[in-house]
Design a protein around this motif. Structure first.
Motif, short mmCIF file in Angstrom:
data_model
loop_
_atom_site.label_atom_id
_atom_site.label_comp_id
_atom_site.label_asym_id
_atom_site.label_seq_id
_atom_site.Cartn_x
_atom_site.Cartn_y
_atom_site.Cartn_z
N THR A 1 0.84 -1.20 0.00
CA THR A 1 0.00 0.00 0.00
C THR A 1 0.87 1.25 0.00
O THR A 1 0.54 2.25 -0.65
CB THR A 1 -0.93 0.02 1.23
N MET A 2 2.00 1.20 0.71
CA MET A 2 2.95 2.31 0.72
C MET A 2 3.48 2.57 -0.69
O MET A 2 3.59 3.72 -1.13
CB MET A 2 4.12 2.01 1.66
N VAL A 3 3.79 1.50 -1.40
CA VAL A 3 4.31 1.63 -2.77
C VAL A 3 3.24 2.21 -3.69
O VAL A 3 3.50 3.11 -4.50
CB VAL A 3 4.80 0.27 -3.30
N ARG A 4 2.01 1.70 -3.58
CA ARG A 4 0.91 2.22 -4.41
C ARG A 4 0.65 3.69 -4.12
O ARG A 4 0.36 4.48 -5.04
CB ARG A 4 -0.37 1.40 -4.17
N PHE A 5 0.75 4.07 -2.87
CA PHE A 5 0.57 5.46 -2.47
C PHE A 5 1.58 6.36 -3.18
O PHE A 5 1.22 7.40 -3.74
CB PHE A 5 0.74 5.56 -0.94
N ALA A 6 2.85 5.96 -3.16
CA ALA A 6 3.90 6.76 -3.80
C ALA A 6 3.68 6.86 -5.31
O ALA A 6 3.84 7.93 -5.90
CB ALA A 6 5.28 6.14 -3.51
N ARG A 7 3.29 5.77 -5.92
CA ARG A 7 3.07 5.76 -7.37
C ARG A 7 1.85 6.60 -7.76
O ARG A 7 1.85 7.25 -8.80
CB ARG A 7 2.94 4.32 -7.87
N LYS A 8 0.83 6.59 -6.91
CA LYS A 8 -0.35 7.41 -7.20
C LYS A 8 0.00 8.90 -7.15
O LYS A 8 -0.63 9.71 -7.83
CB LYS A 8 -1.48 7.07 -6.23
N LEU A 9 1.00 9.23 -6.35
CA LEU A 9 1.44 10.62 -6.27
C LEU A 9 2.30 11.02 -7.47
O LEU A 9 2.63 12.20 -7.64
CB LEU A 9 2.23 10.86 -4.98
N GLY A 10 2.70 10.03 -8.27
CA GLY A 10 3.49 10.33 -9.46
C GLY A 10 4.95 9.94 -9.37
O GLY A 10 5.74 10.22 -10.28
N TYR A 11 5.34 9.25 -8.28
CA TYR A 11 6.73 8.81 -8.11
C TYR A 11 6.88 7.37 -8.63
O TYR A 11 5.93 6.59 -8.59
CB TYR A 11 7.14 8.88 -6.64
N THR A 12 8.07 7.03 -9.10
CA THR A 12 8.29 5.69 -9.64
C THR A 12 8.28 4.62 -8.56
O THR A 12 8.09 3.44 -8.84
CB THR A 12 9.63 5.62 -10.40
N GLY A 13 8.52 5.02 -7.33
CA GLY A 13 8.53 4.08 -6.22
C GLY A 13 8.58 4.82 -4.90
O GLY A 13 8.70 6.06 -4.86
N TYR A 14 8.48 4.07 -3.81
CA TYR A 14 8.46 4.72 -2.49
C TYR A 14 9.76 5.45 -2.20
O TYR A 14 9.75 6.52 -1.60
CB TYR A 14 8.19 3.68 -1.40
N GLN A 15 10.90 4.89 -2.64
CA GLN A 15 12.18 5.51 -2.34
C GLN A 15 12.29 6.89 -2.99
O GLN A 15 12.85 7.81 -2.39
CB GLN A 15 13.33 4.60 -2.81
N ARG A 16 11.78 7.04 -4.21
CA ARG A 16 11.81 8.34 -4.87
C ARG A 16 10.96 9.36 -4.10
O ARG A 16 11.34 10.52 -3.96
CB ARG A 16 11.30 8.21 -6.31
N PHE A 17 9.81 8.91 -3.62
CA PHE A 17 8.97 9.80 -2.80
C PHE A 17 9.69 10.19 -1.52
O PHE A 17 9.67 11.34 -1.09
CB PHE A 17 7.64 9.11 -2.47
N ARG A 18 10.34 9.21 -0.91
CA ARG A 18 11.05 9.44 0.35
C ARG A 18 12.16 10.47 0.18
O ARG A 18 12.36 11.33 1.05
CB ARG A 18 11.62 8.09 0.82
N ILE A 19 12.88 10.38 -0.92
CA ILE A 19 13.95 11.35 -1.20
C ILE A 19 13.37 12.75 -1.36
O ILE A 19 13.91 13.73 -0.83
CB ILE A 19 14.73 10.93 -2.47
N ALA A 20 12.25 12.85 -2.09
CA ALA A 20 11.60 14.15 -2.28
C ALA A 20 11.13 14.72 -0.94
O ALA A 20 11.28 15.93 -0.68
CB ALA A 20 10.43 14.00 -3.24
N LEU A 21 10.58 13.87 -0.09
CA LEU A 21 10.11 14.31 1.22
C LEU A 21 11.29 14.76 2.09
O LEU A 21 11.20 15.76 2.81
CB LEU A 21 9.35 13.18 1.91
N ALA A 22 12.41 14.05 2.00
CA ALA A 22 13.59 14.40 2.79
C ALA A 22 14.15 15.75 2.37
O ALA A 22 14.53 16.57 3.22
CB ALA A 22 14.66 13.32 2.62
N ARG A 23 14.20 16.00 1.07
CA ARG A 23 14.71 17.28 0.58
C ARG A 23 13.89 18.45 1.10
O ARG A 23 14.39 19.54 1.31
CB ARG A 23 14.69 17.29 -0.95
N GLU A 24 12.63 18.18 1.32
CA GLU A 24 11.72 19.23 1.75
C GLU A 24 11.71 19.42 3.26
O GLU A 24 11.48 20.53 3.75
CB GLU A 24 10.31 18.88 1.26
N THR A 25 11.97 18.35 4.01
CA THR A 25 11.79 18.40 5.46
C THR A 25 13.06 18.30 6.28
O THR A 25 13.09 18.75 7.42
CB THR A 25 10.84 17.27 5.91
#
Length: 280
Positions: free
Chosen positions: A53-77
């Motif tokens: 579900t975590m992976v699907r969540f990231a992909r629905k946001l437009g990221y290729t995978g959860y790790q890409r989302f995590r990197i984007a979140l880290a850069r911001e926070t």
């Protein structure tokens, strides 16, 4: 091109998320910084949903995978200095103090929690294996090379390659009489998992050296040698994790030599003698 805010993306697509995905979104929006450091396995358990579900969540946001989302979140926070030093640093702190103290802390924490039985078992398997495969990618490949540099002195049949495809070829030749030590800070890289999968398919015993003992790689291992670090698993080149990993390799080297007794010492002396001839 400016990267779109991960927080903004969650907020803008919130209405299109499923009930479970909204549960993830709610947690991240409420705890954005705290959502970066845990692994996908840990965060999924904390929120109470599945990793898929975590992976699907990231992909629905437009990221290729959860790790890409995590990197984007880290850069911001995560503050930029913390991304460099793996821990919070003020402008008044000395980088020398920061790096040394962080490494000492990781060494101390790992020492307190080290699985001695696992270390002894891996040392035992090394001493009796037909082949030892030492594998790792990126920064972990440097640790694998250090392990090869140490263990080849014992006279055991050690195998190492710097290239991923060469490692995959070595893995394809493994058998149930062999052992592979696979090194990975995060334990979640697709190529690293491919190495473990190939070894497992051939019946090869797998030991893993990692900072994430709940990772997909760790779940494939007979024995996990865990580096306890408070730093983010997002930092794949973790300074402190690398130093402690090298220390664990040293422990394995001593463990193997003790199990080999006189044969190990004889092989070690052969190495010392041949090197000595090349010195002035």
């Amino acid at each position: 091109m400016t990267e779109v805010s991960a927080i903004y993306t969650i907020q803008s697509k919130y209405a299109s998320l499923s009930t479970k995905e909204k549960k993830i979104a709610d947690f991240i929006l409420k705890h954005p910084k705290e959502s970066v450091n845990p692994s996908i396995e840990e965060l999924a358990e904390l929120i109470g949903i599945s990793e898929s579900t975590m992976v699907r969540f990231a992909r629905k946001l437009g990221y290729t995978g959860y790790q890409r989302f995590r990197i984007a979140l880290a850069r911001e926070t995560i503050p930029s200095n913390e991304q460099v030093f793996e821990t919070g640093v003020s402008d008044q702190e000395d980088p020398i103090d920061t790096v040394f103290l962080n490494t000492q802390k990781t060494l101390d924490e790992t020492y307190k929690r080290i699985d001695r039985v696992a270390l002894q078992e891996v040392g035992k398997r090394f001493a009796s294996a037909r082949n030892i495969y030492l594998m790792g990618l990126g920064g972990s490949n440097i640790i694998a090379l250090d392990a090869y540099h140490k263990l080849i002195r014992t006279g055991l049949n050690c195998n190492y390659a710097s290239d991923f495809h060469m490692q995959l070829m070595l893995a394809s030749q493994s058998t149930d009489k062999d052992i592979a030590l696979i090194i990975s800070h995060t334990g979640s890289g697709n190529d690293t998992l491919a190495l473990a999968e190939e070894c497992r398919n051939n019946g090869c015993d797998i030991a893993v050296l990692t900072s994430n003992n709940r990772s997909p790689l760790a779940r494939m291992a007979s024995n996990v040698l865990h580096v306890t670090t408070s730093t983010s698993l997002l930092v794949a080149e973790s300074f402190s994790a690398r130093i402690v990993s090298l220390t664990i390799i040293d422990i394995l080297y001593v463990e193997v030599l003790e199990r080999m007794k006189n044969l190990g010492v004889e092989n070690l002396n052969k190495m010392r003698n041949v090197i000595a001839k090349r010195r002035i």
